[in-house]
Design an enzyme around this catalytic site. Structure first.
Site, PDB file in Angstrom:
ATOM      1  N   SER A   1      -9.715  -4.979   3.489  1.00 40.20           N
ATOM      2  CA  SER A   1      -9.528  -4.905   1.921  1.00 40.20           C
ATOM      3  C   SER A   1     -10.319  -4.056   1.404  1.00 40.20           C
ATOM      4  CB  SER A   1      -9.407  -6.452   1.511  1.00 40.20           C
ATOM      5  OG  SER A   1      -9.493  -6.236  -0.103  1.00 40.20           O
TER       6      SER A   1
ATOM      7  N   CYS B   1      -6.795   1.231 -10.059  1.00 40.96           N
ATOM      8  CA  CYS B   1      -5.833   0.230 -10.868  1.00 40.96           C
ATOM      9  C   CYS B   1      -6.534  -0.579 -11.786  1.00 40.96           C
ATOM     10  CB  CYS B   1      -4.965  -0.482 -10.111  1.00 40.96           C
ATOM     11  SG  CYS B   1      -5.713  -1.673  -9.215  1.00 40.96           S
TER      12      CYS B   1
ATOM     13  N   GLU C   1      -2.755   3.393   2.091  1.00 44.94           N
ATOM     14  CA  GLU C   1      -2.472   4.140   0.888  1.00 44.94           C
ATOM     15  C   GLU C   1      -2.553   5.294   0.980  1.00 44.94           C
ATOM     16  OE1 GLU C   1      -3.821   2.151  -2.830  1.00 44.94           O
ATOM     17  OE2 GLU C   1      -3.824   4.069  -3.488  1.00 44.94           O
TER      18      GLU C   1
ATOM     19  N   HIS D   1       0.818  -1.222   0.004  1.00 47.76           N
ATOM     20  CA  HIS D   1      -0.033   0.049   0.052  1.00 47.76           C
ATOM     21  C   HIS D   1       0.828   1.073   0.017  1.00 47.76           C
ATOM     22  CE1 HIS D   1      -2.358  -3.201   1.897  1.00 47.76           C
ATOM     23  NE2 HIS D   1      -2.927  -2.947   1.044  1.00 47.76           N
TER      24      HIS D   1
HETATM   25  S1  SF4 Z   1      -2.394  -3.911  -8.633  1.00 46.30           S
HETATM   26 FE1  SF4 Z   1      -3.947  -2.690  -7.781  1.00 46.30          FE
HETATM   27  S2  SF4 Z   1      -5.157  -3.802  -6.162  1.00 46.30           S
HETATM   28 FE2  SF4 Z   1      -3.027  -4.667  -6.757  1.00 46.30          FE
HETATM   29  S3  SF4 Z   1      -1.505  -4.020  -5.185  1.00 46.30           S
HETATM   30 FE3  SF4 Z   1      -1.478  -2.550  -7.124  1.00 46.30          FE
HETATM   31  S4  SF4 Z   1      -2.815  -1.101  -6.615  1.00 46.30           S
HETATM   32 FE4  SF4 Z   1      -3.412  -2.540  -5.143  1.00 46.30          FE
END
Ligand code: SF4
Length: 363
Positions: A255, A227, A159, A107
């Site tokens: 989560s 993401c 995060e 994070h």
């Molecule tokens: S890909 Fe997305 S959900 Fe997975 S760790 Fe990275 S930011 Fe977090």
């Protein structure tokens, strides 16, 4: 047993994973044929895969203990499994003995945490997901260009703390659409929004639209901050929820992307949606009169936990499992640079590009 806090969630680690309990659920008659719709993609993303491998490799390379700041990823099974292998999870670098190895979680961390680790002479391995690092860089860049940043995200999430720490003087946190009327900015013409990577896409766009009504010159981020993994899992569960009466989401309470999957399922047709860490949490009454069950999992969930859910549902007569595929994923991230070589200085086979997630990972 120790406790790790994350925002409002507090998780006891070192808990024993409950054994699956077969034949606990009864096969009761329903009006239509019983089936499971299994969302794909689901489960591990590239950032989680990399972070978990980083802790495993650090343990191999340096021996136990390896300290980890916060949960490496937000999944109680993953954390307790790594703990059983010798990882020690802490809330603060101040708890780590001087000179130890420490891994920063997927994070991400603020520069203040990096400095705190350096002050204690800790050997730090940064397992921050590269897609979180991308948001950090955006924050730094807009800060240097004298922009105010409206960061859409959840108070207390690690995060968010890490991203805000990269531009603390210029960042305002926007928790939800309800916050928008109360946002105060100095210069509405030099304003950008960024976001946490694991939010609901739809709710975030609602917040952005409300912000833009108040601040018409609000600038967008250079690219999506939510993401690919979060977006793909939400698209898949939307499609499942259109057809499923009940959705079961495997993942932990802290989560963010897991909890969003429950919300998205309910907003897109599911009459009920529940989150479980383990299959044994499924309640018989959830299944009353249900013919179609959707199943998915958050981005930090090993596939073995989903398989256990499918096994228990099969005991209740849900033998027909149909995959609902909305995207294929093959992204992999290289490991943190400290772990790309083995003890003898040779390139590690997983150093560049990690590996495709072991679907059978049990820890
Ligand atoms: S890909 Fe997305 S959900 Fe997975 S760790 Fe990275 S930011 Fe977090």
């Amino acid at each position: 047993m120790s406790t790790i806090t994350n925002g409002n969630a507090s998780v006891h680690i070192g808990e024993i994973r409950p054994a699956p309990q077969r034949n606990r659920l009864k096969d009761t008659p329903v009006a239509a044929p019983k089936r499971v719709l299994l969302a794909a993609p689901r489960g591990y993303c590239a950032g989680v895969d990399r972070a978990v491998i980083a802790v495993e490799k650090a343990l191999d390379r340096f021996g136990s203990p390896v300290y980890v700041r916060k949960q490496i990823v937000h999944n109680i099974h993953v954390v307790s499994t790594l703990e059983s292998k010798g990882a020690i999870f802490v809330d603060d670098v101040a708890e780590v003995p001087e000179g130890s190895h420490i891994v920063f979680s997927a994070h991400g961390v603020s520069p203040a945490v990096v400095m705190g680790a350096a002050d204690r002479n800790l050997d730090a391995i940064d397992a921050t997901c590269p897609l979180v690092t991308k948001v950090h860089r955006e924050a730094v860049r807009f800060d240097k260009a004298d922009y105010e940043i409206l960061l859409i995200g959840h108070t207390g999430h690690e995060e968010v703390e890490g991203t805000m720490g990269h531009a603390p003087e210029r960042t305002t946190l926007v928790n939800s659409p309800a916050d928008v009327p109360n946002i105060v900015v100095k210069n509405p013409d030099k304003l950008v929004w960024l976001s946490q990577t694991t939010l609901s896409v739809d709710e975030t766009m609602l917040t952005v639209n409300l912000l833009r009504e108040r601040f018409p010159n609000l600038q967008d981020p250079p690219s999506d901050d939510i993401c690919y993994a979060t977006q793909n899992r939400q698209v898949a569960i939307k499609k499942v929820a259109e057809q499923a009466e009940l959705v079961i989401v495997v993942g932990s309470a802290n989560s963010s992307n897991t909890v969003r999957l429950v919300d998205v399922a309910l907003e897109n047709g599911a009459k009920a949606a529940y989150r479980v860490d383990y299959a044994v949490e499924i309640q018989q009454e959830w299944l009353d009169g249900i013919s179609t069950i959707g199943v998915t999992s958050g981005a930090s969930v090993p596939e073995v936990l989903v398989q256990e859910v499918l096994d228990e549902l099969s005991d209740a007569g849900y033998l027909d499992v149909e995959r609902v595929v909305t995207a294929e994923e093959d992204l992999m991230f290289s490991l943190p640079k400290e772990l790309r070589k083995d003890k003898d200085g040779n390139d590690d086979e997983r150093g560049l590009g990690g590996r495709v997630r072991r679907l059978d990972w049990q820890g």
